[in-house]
Design a protein around this motif. Structure first.
Motif, mmCIF file in Angstrom:
data_model
loop_
_atom_site.group_PDB
_atom_site.id
_atom_site.type_symbol
_atom_site.label_atom_id
_atom_site.label_comp_id
_atom_site.label_asym_id
_atom_site.label_seq_id
_atom_site.Cartn_x
_atom_site.Cartn_y
_atom_site.Cartn_z
ATOM 1 N N LYS A 1 7.648 -29.782 -114.891
ATOM 2 C CA LYS A 1 7.045 -28.589 -114.278
ATOM 3 C C LYS A 1 8.113 -27.712 -113.635
ATOM 4 N N GLU A 2 8.983 -28.305 -112.827
ATOM 5 C CA GLU A 2 9.980 -27.512 -112.103
ATOM 6 C C GLU A 2 11.027 -26.917 -113.041
ATOM 7 N N LEU A 3 11.470 -27.673 -114.040
ATOM 8 C CA LEU A 3 12.432 -27.112 -115.000
ATOM 9 C C LEU A 3 11.801 -25.970 -115.786
ATOM 10 N N THR A 4 10.514 -26.102 -116.112
ATOM 11 C CA THR A 4 9.803 -25.014 -116.782
ATOM 12 C C THR A 4 9.815 -23.768 -115.907
ATOM 13 N N MET A 5 9.534 -23.942 -114.622
ATOM 14 C CA MET A 5 9.523 -22.803 -113.696
ATOM 15 C C MET A 5 10.923 -22.210 -113.531
ATOM 16 N N ILE A 6 11.938 -23.057 -113.436
ATOM 17 C CA ILE A 6 13.310 -22.564 -113.256
ATOM 18 C C ILE A 6 13.756 -21.787 -114.492
ATOM 19 N N ILE A 7 13.555 -22.356 -115.664
ATOM 20 C CA ILE A 7 13.975 -21.700 -116.910
ATOM 21 C C ILE A 7 13.218 -20.395 -117.111
ATOM 22 N N THR A 8 11.911 -20.420 -116.866
ATOM 23 C CA THR A 8 11.105 -19.208 -117.001
ATOM 24 C C THR A 8 11.549 -18.154 -115.995
ATOM 25 N N GLY A 9 11.821 -18.577 -114.762
ATOM 26 C CA GLY A 9 12.284 -17.638 -113.737
ATOM 27 C C GLY A 9 13.607 -16.997 -114.100
ATOM 28 N N ILE A 10 14.538 -17.789 -114.618
ATOM 29 C CA ILE A 10 15.839 -17.256 -115.031
ATOM 30 C C ILE A 10 15.662 -16.275 -116.188
ATOM 31 N N TYR A 11 14.823 -16.665 -117.155
ATOM 32 C CA TYR A 11 14.551 -15.783 -118.297
ATOM 33 C C TYR A 11 13.978 -14.447 -117.827
ATOM 34 N N MET A 12 12.982 -14.505 -116.943
ATOM 35 C CA MET A 12 12.344 -13.273 -116.464
ATOM 36 C C MET A 12 13.311 -12.432 -115.640
ATOM 37 N N TYR A 13 14.165 -13.076 -114.886
ATOM 38 C CA TYR A 13 15.116 -12.356 -114.040
ATOM 39 C C TYR A 13 16.118 -11.566 -114.879
ATOM 40 N N LEU B 1 -1.427 -30.408 -107.424
ATOM 41 C CA LEU B 1 -1.355 -29.056 -106.880
ATOM 42 C C LEU B 1 -0.227 -28.265 -107.550
ATOM 43 N N LYS B 2 0.887 -28.924 -107.850
ATOM 44 C CA LYS B 2 1.984 -28.255 -108.547
ATOM 45 C C LYS B 2 1.551 -27.821 -109.955
ATOM 46 N N LEU B 3 0.801 -28.674 -110.638
ATOM 47 C CA LEU B 3 0.314 -28.316 -111.974
ATOM 48 C C LEU B 3 -0.701 -27.175 -111.892
ATOM 49 N N THR B 4 -1.522 -27.188 -110.861
ATOM 50 C CA THR B 4 -2.454 -26.077 -110.633
ATOM 51 C C THR B 4 -1.676 -24.786 -110.410
ATOM 52 N N ALA B 5 -0.596 -24.874 -109.633
ATOM 53 C CA ALA B 5 0.249 -23.699 -109.394
ATOM 54 C C ALA B 5 0.863 -23.210 -110.706
ATOM 55 N N LEU B 6 1.337 -24.125 -111.529
ATOM 56 C CA LEU B 6 1.930 -23.743 -112.811
ATOM 57 C C LEU B 6 0.910 -22.999 -113.667
#
Length: 184
Positions: free
Chosen positions: A100-112, A159-164
């Motif tokens: 979950k967190e690596l998905t968020m980090i990679i997606t965040g970097i891509y979007m940035y 809750l983290k998966l819900t946030a994702l």
């Protein structure tokens, strides 16, 4: 003038605490786990402080919107990885969080780094998940393999998966359809 950089400096310091946490956690120092917990708590305090300063004094920067959640994610990933290596929690729980967190980090970097340079703000689910997960790590360091720690980690992961799911939904429903509309 220096005040405007303090939130980003605090986020950068938190990123520096990530390897320090692991080093201390696995060290032969007396009470190493408690000392690592102290580092984890200090990171949490600097997180609250940098967020307060950034909002209260309107010091929010684009890099800060990336550094702050990155520091949180890296510290939480390091803490849960250390706990799994130490067999304080099941490895499969850690794998879910890492995914979950690596998905968020990679997606965040891509979007940035996209041409539109979008940064998605955190939402209620993400903030609540971060707080619950931090509390779960705190309890797990104090009481490894306890029912309370497993239940807290499990709840935090849900809750983290819900946030994702919330972030994915927000991106496809609100952000992506509006990308590029404001171009001249």
């Amino acid at each position: 003038m220096m005040l405007k950089h303090i939130p980003n400096i605090l986020s950068t310091l938190r990123i520096g605490m990530v390897p320090l946490f692991a080093y201390v956690y696995f060290s032969d120092l007396p009470n190493a786990h408690y000392m690592a917990l102290g580092i984890f708590i200090l990171a949490g305090i600097t997180d609250v402080l940098d967020g307060f300063l950034a909002r209260h004094y309107n010091l929010i920067t684009k890099i800060g919107t990336v550094l702050d959640p990155l520091a949180d994610k890296l510290m939480q990933l390091m803490a849960i990885t250390c706990l799994a290596i130490d067999e304080a929690i099941p490895v499969w729980l850690t794998l879910i969080v890492v995914f979950k967190e690596l998905t968020m980090i990679i997606t965040g970097i891509y979007m940035y780094f996209r041409k539109e340079s979008t940064v998605m703000a955190s939402n209620y689910f993400g903030k609540a998940a971060t707080v619950l997960f931090s509390f779960a790590i705190f309890i797990t360091i104090l009481y490894p393999n306890s029912l309370a720690s497993i239940l807290l980690i499990g709840s935090a992961i849900l809750l983290k998966l819900t946030a994702l799911i919330s972030y994915i939904r927000h991106y496809f429903m609100d952000v992506k359809p509006n990308l590029g509309k404001n171009k001249v």
